[in-house]
Design an enzyme around this catalytic site. Structure first.
Site, PDB file in Angstrom:
ATOM      1  N   GLY A   3       8.921   0.109   0.278  1.00  0.00           N
ATOM      2  CA  GLY A   3       7.498   0.434   0.420  1.00  0.00           C
ATOM      3  C   GLY A   3       6.754  -0.431  -0.558  1.00  0.00           C
ATOM      4  O   GLY A   3       6.929  -1.642  -0.569  1.00  0.00           O
ATOM      5  N   GLU A   4       5.982   0.182  -1.419  1.00  0.00           N
ATOM      6  CA  GLU A   4       5.234  -0.575  -2.429  1.00  0.00           C
ATOM      7  C   GLU A   4       5.432   0.148  -3.762  1.00  0.00           C
ATOM      8  O   GLU A   4       4.966   1.271  -3.947  1.00  0.00           O
ATOM      9  CB  GLU A   4       3.767  -0.642  -2.011  1.00  0.00           C
ATOM     10  CG  GLU A   4       2.857  -1.257  -3.030  1.00  0.00           C
ATOM     11  CD  GLU A   4       3.368  -2.562  -3.608  1.00  0.00           C
ATOM     12  OE1 GLU A   4       3.687  -3.487  -2.851  1.00  0.00           O
ATOM     13  OE2 GLU A   4       3.486  -2.646  -4.855  1.00  0.00           O
ATOM     14  N   SER A   5       6.150  -0.533  -4.657  1.00  0.00           N
ATOM     15  CA  SER A   5       6.569   0.149  -5.890  1.00  0.00           C
ATOM     16  C   SER A   5       5.388   0.593  -6.748  1.00  0.00           C
ATOM     17  O   SER A   5       5.452   1.649  -7.393  1.00  0.00           O
ATOM     18  CB  SER A   5       7.497  -0.758  -6.690  1.00  0.00           C
ATOM     19  OG  SER A   5       6.872  -2.002  -6.951  1.00  0.00           O
ATOM     20  N   CYS A  45      14.846  -2.103  -2.053  1.00  0.00           N
ATOM     21  CA  CYS A  45      13.629  -2.912  -2.182  1.00  0.00           C
ATOM     22  C   CYS A  45      12.670  -2.291  -3.202  1.00  0.00           C
ATOM     23  O   CYS A  45      12.959  -2.335  -4.395  1.00  0.00           O
ATOM     24  CB  CYS A  45      13.002  -3.120  -0.800  1.00  0.00           C
ATOM     25  SG  CYS A  45      11.935  -4.562  -0.777  1.00  0.00           S
ATOM     26  N   ARG A  80       9.288  -8.710  -8.799  1.00  0.00           N
ATOM     27  CA  ARG A  80       8.658  -8.290  -7.541  1.00  0.00           C
ATOM     28  C   ARG A  80       8.243  -9.518  -6.726  1.00  0.00           C
ATOM     29  O   ARG A  80       7.905 -10.549  -7.293  1.00  0.00           O
ATOM     30  CB  ARG A  80       7.394  -7.461  -7.799  1.00  0.00           C
ATOM     31  CG  ARG A  80       7.652  -6.096  -8.380  1.00  0.00           C
ATOM     32  CD  ARG A  80       6.338  -5.373  -8.673  1.00  0.00           C
ATOM     33  NE  ARG A  80       5.593  -5.078  -7.482  1.00  0.00           N
ATOM     34  CZ  ARG A  80       4.324  -5.447  -7.278  1.00  0.00           C
ATOM     35  NH1 ARG A  80       3.672  -6.132  -8.189  1.00  0.00           N
ATOM     36  NH2 ARG A  80       3.717  -5.128  -6.168  1.00  0.00           N
ATOM     37  N   ILE A 136      12.029  -7.958   3.026  1.00  0.00           N
ATOM     38  CA  ILE A 136      10.599  -7.827   3.323  1.00  0.00           C
ATOM     39  C   ILE A 136       9.844  -7.779   2.002  1.00  0.00           C
ATOM     40  O   ILE A 136       9.943  -6.798   1.264  1.00  0.00           O
ATOM     41  CB  ILE A 136      10.324  -6.532   4.139  1.00  0.00           C
ATOM     42  CG1 ILE A 136      11.193  -6.488   5.404  1.00  0.00           C
ATOM     43  CG2 ILE A 136       8.834  -6.438   4.487  1.00  0.00           C
ATOM     44  CD1 ILE A 136      11.220  -5.132   6.102  1.00  0.00           C
ATOM     45  N   ARG A 137       9.126  -8.863   1.696  1.00  0.00           N
ATOM     46  CA  ARG A 137       8.428  -8.960   0.401  1.00  0.00           C
ATOM     47  C   ARG A 137       9.336  -8.451  -0.726  1.00  0.00           C
ATOM     48  O   ARG A 137       8.963  -7.605  -1.544  1.00  0.00           O
ATOM     49  CB  ARG A 137       7.111  -8.176   0.431  1.00  0.00           C
ATOM     50  CG  ARG A 137       6.082  -8.814   1.375  1.00  0.00           C
ATOM     51  CD  ARG A 137       4.816  -7.993   1.526  1.00  0.00           C
ATOM     52  NE  ARG A 137       4.212  -7.651   0.232  1.00  0.00           N
ATOM     53  CZ  ARG A 137       3.513  -8.487  -0.531  1.00  0.00           C
ATOM     54  NH1 ARG A 137       3.351  -9.740  -0.165  1.00  0.00           N
ATOM     55  NH2 ARG A 137       2.983  -8.086  -1.651  1.00  0.00           N
ATOM     56  N   HIS A 196      16.951  -4.188   3.172  1.00  0.00           N
ATOM     57  CA  HIS A 196      16.719  -2.905   3.859  1.00  0.00           C
ATOM     58  C   HIS A 196      17.827  -2.556   4.861  1.00  0.00           C
ATOM     59  O   HIS A 196      17.624  -2.719   6.067  1.00  0.00           O
ATOM     60  CB  HIS A 196      15.404  -2.992   4.647  1.00  0.00           C
ATOM     61  CG  HIS A 196      14.179  -3.000   3.814  1.00  0.00           C
ATOM     62  ND1 HIS A 196      13.471  -1.867   3.519  1.00  0.00           N
ATOM     63  CD2 HIS A 196      13.539  -4.009   3.198  1.00  0.00           C
ATOM     64  CE1 HIS A 196      12.436  -2.169   2.758  1.00  0.00           C
ATOM     65  NE2 HIS A 196      12.451  -3.471   2.552  1.00  0.00           N
ATOM     66  N   GLU A 216      18.542   0.168   6.069  1.00  0.00           N
ATOM     67  CA  GLU A 216      18.137   1.275   6.955  1.00  0.00           C
ATOM     68  C   GLU A 216      17.496   0.793   8.250  1.00  0.00           C
ATOM     69  O   GLU A 216      17.290   1.598   9.165  1.00  0.00           O
ATOM     70  CB  GLU A 216      17.193   2.232   6.205  1.00  0.00           C
ATOM     71  CG  GLU A 216      15.777   1.728   5.959  1.00  0.00           C
ATOM     72  CD  GLU A 216      15.667   0.725   4.808  1.00  0.00           C
ATOM     73  OE1 GLU A 216      16.708   0.319   4.251  1.00  0.00           O
ATOM     74  OE2 GLU A 216      14.536   0.323   4.484  1.00  0.00           O
TER      75      GLU A 216
HETATM   76  N1  GLN Z   1       6.865  -5.892  -2.611  1.00  0.00           N
HETATM   77  C1  GLN Z   1       7.112  -4.482  -2.659  1.00  0.00           C
HETATM   78  C2  GLN Z   1       6.934  -3.923  -4.067  1.00  0.00           C
HETATM   79  O1  GLN Z   1       6.619  -4.596  -4.968  1.00  0.00           O
HETATM   80  C3  GLN Z   1       8.490  -4.118  -2.151  1.00  0.00           C
HETATM   81  C4  GLN Z   1       8.584  -4.410  -0.674  1.00  0.00           C
HETATM   82  C5  GLN Z   1       9.526  -3.514   0.077  1.00  0.00           C
HETATM   83  O2  GLN Z   1       9.919  -2.444  -0.397  1.00  0.00           O
HETATM   84  N2  GLN Z   1       9.842  -3.895   1.286  1.00  0.00           N
HETATM   85  O3  GLN Z   1       7.149  -2.774  -4.264  1.00  0.00           O
END
Ligand code: GLN
Length: 207
Positions: A54-56, A86, A115, A144-145, A181, A183
């Protein structure tokens, strides 16, 4: 901990933000009892926890708002098995590079992660990883990112690296982390590997 030797492990998935539904589905499909964790009481009821992607920085803020950050730190410190993917790996890292101002992780894994390590041009990509602990075939990994692990402490085992040597999966005692990921690919070997750790942990707790 809530589990007993005969019962299926209750595996929580931190459900504040991110792709927690996918993890709940995989955990359930593997015969564990999936539990969405948004409150300290829910955390206290599980035998293990997955922290999703997700987004930390958002997960950090929400975990503080929901009063979960300190219970999560305590659970990690006292041996709860935790698997972070992630953003979840970022949450487990002792040191976060390129964090937004004020962003904190939970810590537990003696690693430094960066990150968004692949920049904008290579935001998302897929590759195959040779992971001896999981056997053949290679693991198809979706990034993913994604972060990378820039340094690891003495007690951390590297499970997977990219061909250029950058570390993307690690393990240390009761903690497991992947920059990618599993999952979303249908390959459940990482979750099985984690559930084996959880069962070992539960058995030791009952000896
Ligand atoms: N870029 C996201 C972060 O800094 C992580 C991306 C992801 O969980 N797919 O949290």
């Amino acid at each position: 901990m809530a589990g007993s030797r005969s019962a299926a492990p209750r595996v929580g998935v931190l459900a504040l933000q991110g792709d927690f539904r996918e993890h709940l589905r995989v955990v359930g499909a593997l015969g564990a009892e999936p539990v969405s964790v948004r409150r300290p009481e829910e955390l206290a009821s599980v035998d293990a926890l997955v922290i999703p992607g997700g987004e930390s920085s958002v997960m950090d803020k929400l975990s503080r708002t929901f009063g979960l950050a300190e219970p999560l730190r305590h659970a990690i410190d006292t041996g709860l098995p935790v698997y972070g993917t992630c953003a979840g790996l970022i949450m487990l890292a002792d040191t976060v590079l390129d964090a937004i101002p004020g962003q904190r992780s939970l810590g537990g894994l003696d690693i430094a992660v960066r990150r968004n390590a692949f920049g904008n041009q290579l935001d998302s990509f897929e590759t195959d990883l040779d992971i001896p602990q999981l056997g053949a075939p290679d693991v198809h990994a979706v990034f993913i990112r994604a972060p990378v692990v820039e340094s690891v402490g003495d007690d951390v085992t590297v499970l997977a690296s990219l061909t250029d040597g950058r570390v993307v999966a690690v393990e240390s005692a009761h903690l497991l982390g992947t920059a990618f990921h599993p999952e979303v690919t249908g390959d459940t070997r990482f979750h099985r590997y984690f559930l084996d750790k959880v069962r070992d942990h539960m058995e030791r707790a009952h000896v």
